[in-house]
Design an enzyme around this catalytic site. Structure first.
Site, mmCIF file in Angstrom:
data_model
loop_
_atom_site.group_PDB
_atom_site.id
_atom_site.type_symbol
_atom_site.label_atom_id
_atom_site.label_comp_id
_atom_site.label_asym_id
_atom_site.label_seq_id
_atom_site.Cartn_x
_atom_site.Cartn_y
_atom_site.Cartn_z
ATOM 1 N N ASP A 159 -6.768 -2.338 -1.785
ATOM 2 C CA ASP A 159 -7.289 -1.192 -1.029
ATOM 3 C C ASP A 159 -6.591 0.072 -1.538
ATOM 4 O O ASP A 159 -5.914 0.051 -2.566
ATOM 5 C CB ASP A 159 -7.097 -1.387 0.478
ATOM 6 N N LYS B 212 -12.640 -7.362 -2.723
ATOM 7 C CA LYS B 212 -11.607 -7.043 -1.736
ATOM 8 C C LYS B 212 -11.900 -7.731 -0.416
ATOM 9 O O LYS B 212 -11.025 -8.404 0.157
ATOM 10 C CB LYS B 212 -11.509 -5.531 -1.519
#
Length: 214
Positions: free
Chosen positions: A143, A124
């Site tokens: 997320d 991420k």
């Protein structure tokens, strides 16, 4: 009465969300790749607003990789304390800075493989840095908002971020892979909220399989 609907087509969702959120972009403040890396590490389980508040003074003090690498861990912990989980974050940032100085000439690396060798950097964070700092799209940053909204839209049934990313990459055009998460983040913050999604004002409510309309 709600009616079962098939998963949303990614292309349709993108078009509608781009119309709804034309200015969707990263909310973290930064002026170079190193600042973005630091801010992204600090943003874990913390609001962007708090991170920006902390980094406004942090970035004035720490301007280069060597500044972080040579900093006192105890002092740095206190400087980032309000972002939560500050001990791990401080340790990761300082350790990452040392590796960047030692292995990458002081410059934040530009590939997924290299970025994910840094402490505190998983896919991420690497996706966020690559896209926003270098314009490189290697994947899709997942997320909590992206996870929730993509599942509600039927774009994935997975819970693991890496598996969600894989599902999304099979449906999202590559040139939209960098911007797509910010559309879902905006939508997740304003409409498709965790506890009480506002389906009645959602631009996707006629095609979303999770929409509940009376």
């Amino acid at each position: 009465m709600s009616i079962a609907k098939p998963p949303v087509e990614a292309s349709t969702a993108i078009k509608r969300l781009e119309t709804e959120y034309p200015d969707a972009r990263i909310a973290l403040s930064f002026s170079n790749p190193l600042e973005l890396l630091v801010a992204t590490i600090l943003s874990a389980q913390c609001t962007d607003e708090m991170v920006n508040k902390v980094t406004s003074s942090l970035f004035a003090k720490y301007r280069a990789t060597r500044d972080y690498a040579s900093s006192s861990l105890e002092q740095f912990e206190q400087e980032v304390r309000s972002t939560g989980f500050y001990r791990n974050k401080a340790k990761h940032i300082i350790a990452a800075a040392k590796l960047i100085a030692a292995n990458f000439g002081g410059n934040v690396p530009r590939t997924m493989a290299e970025l994910t060798t840094l402490p505190g950097v998983a896919r991420k964070t690497a996706n966020i840095v690559l896209y926003n700092a270098y314009g490189v799209i290697e994947g899709i940053a997942v997320d909590t908002h992206v996870r929730r909204v993509s599942r509600r839209l039927g774009l994935t049934q997975q819970k693991d971020p890496d598996k969600i990313e894989k599902d999304l990459m099979g449906q999202i055009p590559r040139d939209r892979g960098g911007s797509f998460p910010y559309l879902l983040i905006e939508h997740g913050r304003t409409v498709c909220t965790a506890r009480k999604p506002k389906c009645y004002v959602c631009p996707l409510n006629d095609i979303c399989p999770s929409a509940f309309l009376v």
